[in-house]
Structure formats: C-alpha cells, structure tokens
Design a protein around this motif. Structure first.
Motif, short mmCIF file in Angstrom:
data_model
loop_
_atom_site.label_atom_id
_atom_site.label_comp_id
_atom_site.label_asym_id
_atom_site.label_seq_id
_atom_site.Cartn_x
_atom_site.Cartn_y
_atom_site.Cartn_z
N LEU A 1 0.87 -1.17 0.00
CA LEU A 1 0.00 0.00 0.00
C LEU A 1 0.91 1.23 0.00
O LEU A 1 1.66 1.46 0.95
N VAL A 2 0.85 2.01 -1.07
CA VAL A 2 1.77 3.12 -1.28
C VAL A 2 1.08 4.43 -0.98
O VAL A 2 -0.02 4.70 -1.50
N HIS B 1 10.31 4.03 0.38
CA HIS B 1 9.45 3.89 -0.79
C HIS B 1 7.98 4.18 -0.46
O HIS B 1 7.09 3.83 -1.23
N LYS B 2 7.76 4.81 0.70
CA LYS B 2 6.45 5.34 1.10
C LYS B 2 5.36 4.26 1.11
O LYS B 2 4.26 4.47 0.60
N ARG B 3 5.67 3.11 1.71
CA ARG B 3 4.70 2.02 1.64
C ARG B 3 4.77 1.13 2.88
O ARG B 3 5.75 1.09 3.59
N ILE B 4 3.67 0.42 3.08
CA ILE B 4 3.64 -0.70 4.00
C ILE B 4 3.24 -1.93 3.20
O ILE B 4 2.54 -1.83 2.19
N PHE C 1 -8.29 -4.32 -0.85
CA PHE C 1 -8.01 -2.91 -0.56
C PHE C 1 -8.18 -2.07 -1.82
O PHE C 1 -7.91 -2.53 -2.93
N THR C 2 -8.60 -0.84 -1.64
CA THR C 2 -8.69 0.13 -2.72
C THR C 2 -7.93 1.39 -2.30
O THR C 2 -7.56 1.54 -1.14
N ILE D 1 -3.92 5.97 0.90
CA ILE D 1 -3.20 5.13 -0.06
C ILE D 1 -3.46 5.63 -1.47
O ILE D 1 -4.61 5.79 -1.88
N THR D 2 -2.37 5.87 -2.22
CA THR D 2 -2.51 6.37 -3.59
C THR D 2 -2.41 5.27 -4.64
O THR D 2 -2.87 5.44 -5.77
#
Length: 238
Positions: free
Chosen positions: A106-107, A145-148, A157-158, A171-172
C-alpha cells in the motif's frame, strides 16, 4: 548431499537460547577462515556456466568425476552460502518469488504517512479499511518507498484511507509485492534510492538479477582439487 561438506566441520557446544543449556552443532564459522584462505592461497580457478536445473552434485561429477565434491563450490563462491543460494530454474524461481513476495504493498504519497515523529505503522499490527472492509497485517514498513506491505489479507483494498492501531494514511496506489520498487539505478547502473531520472528495479527484477549472477560459478581447477580438499580438512580440524 549435505554430508560431503558438513562431515569435515568439527562440532562445538553452543548455548543457543542463553539459558545455560548447551547443544552440539557444527562450527559453521570455520567457513569464513576457509574462504579467506582459498582467496589468498589458490590461483587455479576457472568458471563454469550452470544449466537450468543442474544440481551441485551433477556439476561436481562433470568437472571432477566425483559428485561428492559439490561442497567445494560453496567454499569458493561468496554468494553461495548454502543450497538455498544455488541458482533456481525458472519453475522454482517463480515459486520462490510467490513465497518471498506474497503480500500487497500500500503506497502513500509521502514517507511521513508511513513513519512520522508522532506515529508510525508497526510490524505485525492490523491495518484495515472501513470503505472496503479489507484488512491485513503489516510485514514490512518502508518509509523510503512510502509504503507498508501487508500479508494474510482478507478482502480487497482500494485507494483511500487505511487505519492501523494509532496511525492512518491515504493510499494512492496498491501493488503486488513482487512488482514493488526494490531500488533505482542511475545512468551508470549504480544502485540508488533517488527516483527522479533513474530506472526502477522491482523486487522481481532484483531477484532475477541475483539469480542470474549465480549461474556462473567459480571452481577450483581439477589439478588443484585434491590438495585443496586435503588442506581444507586439516584446516577445519585444527
């Protein structure tokens, strides 16, 4: 196949849990000194290109006429520590990727959405999304990397808001873990964390490059192998 290598390694008593109980194990630290010794003491190396699916014992039989000498490959190739490092065929490589990179990434738009001075996502915590009803558990926190990364996911997930125990973020984008960024390379093909103007290398591409590098191995020339084996046995028994 492991007996050919490990039978020469002496046993030591080791307290694995620091609880005063000692267990007998192989002194695997001996490999480090052996590697240094071979680097400095032997110039008779050649290179061999492994074919898809070719096992270590098969290669040893082909090069030395003795399949039990496969363990010498692990002594003289720094990127081969054990059988798990042996280059994988296309079939097993894909299975390996499925196991290692089984999650969803998820970014977010900023690294502070993942980790900030006030709050952060934690390994193992449950992350959910009220709009979709999806949830999963954090297996990687990667602010670079801006994520989990989540595993054991239920639902889908959306893009939008997700919430952990004490942190929420927007999340983008959502990626399969194997397709997520591992690193970037610059114009000189050097690794970097800077994205602007550089080339993305995904987790899958990174693993593919590592695997490809292992298909070419160094081996001790047959004329030296008997001496090296004899001296190696003496070295690890000292």
């Amino acid at each position: 196949m492991a007996k050919g290598f490990f039978k020469h390694i002496p046993n030591i008593n080791y307290d694995f849990k620091s609880d005063g109980k000692y267990y007998q194990a192989k002194d695997l630290f001996r490999k480090v000194s052996t590697w240094s010794y071979l680097q400095e003491g032997v110039s008779g190396y050649s290179y061999y290109r492994i074919t898809q699916g070719e096992r270590p014992d098969v290669v040893a039989s082909k090069l030395y006429g003795d399949s039990t000498l496969y363990w010498t490959f692990f002594l003289v190739n720094e990127n081969l520590q054990d059988f798990n490092d042996w280059p994988k065929s296309a079939q097993y490589f894909n299975k390996y990727l499925d196991r290692k990179y089984s999650g969803k990434c998820l970014v977010a738009s900023s690294s502070t959405d993942i980790v900030s001075s006030l709050s952060k996502f934690q390994l193992g915590e449950k992350v959910s999304q009220s709009s979709s009803g999806a949830f999963g558990f954090v297996t990687e926190v990667n602010p670079t990397h801006k994520r989990i990364t989540l595993n054991s996911i239920e639902g889908t997930f959306t893009t939008g808001t997700v919430s952990g125990e004490d942190k929420s973020c927007t999340i983008t984008s959502i990626q399969n873990e194997r397709d997520a960024v591992n690193h970037y390379t610059d114009s000189n093909e050097l690794k970097t964390t800077v994205s602007t103007g550089n080339t993305v290398v995904t987790n899958e591409e990174h693993e593919l490059n590592l695997n490809e590098d292992k298909f070419t191995i160094r081996y001790i020339e047959p004329r030296y192998i008997a001496r090296v084996v004899s001296e190696f046995i003496e070295l690890v028994r000292d």
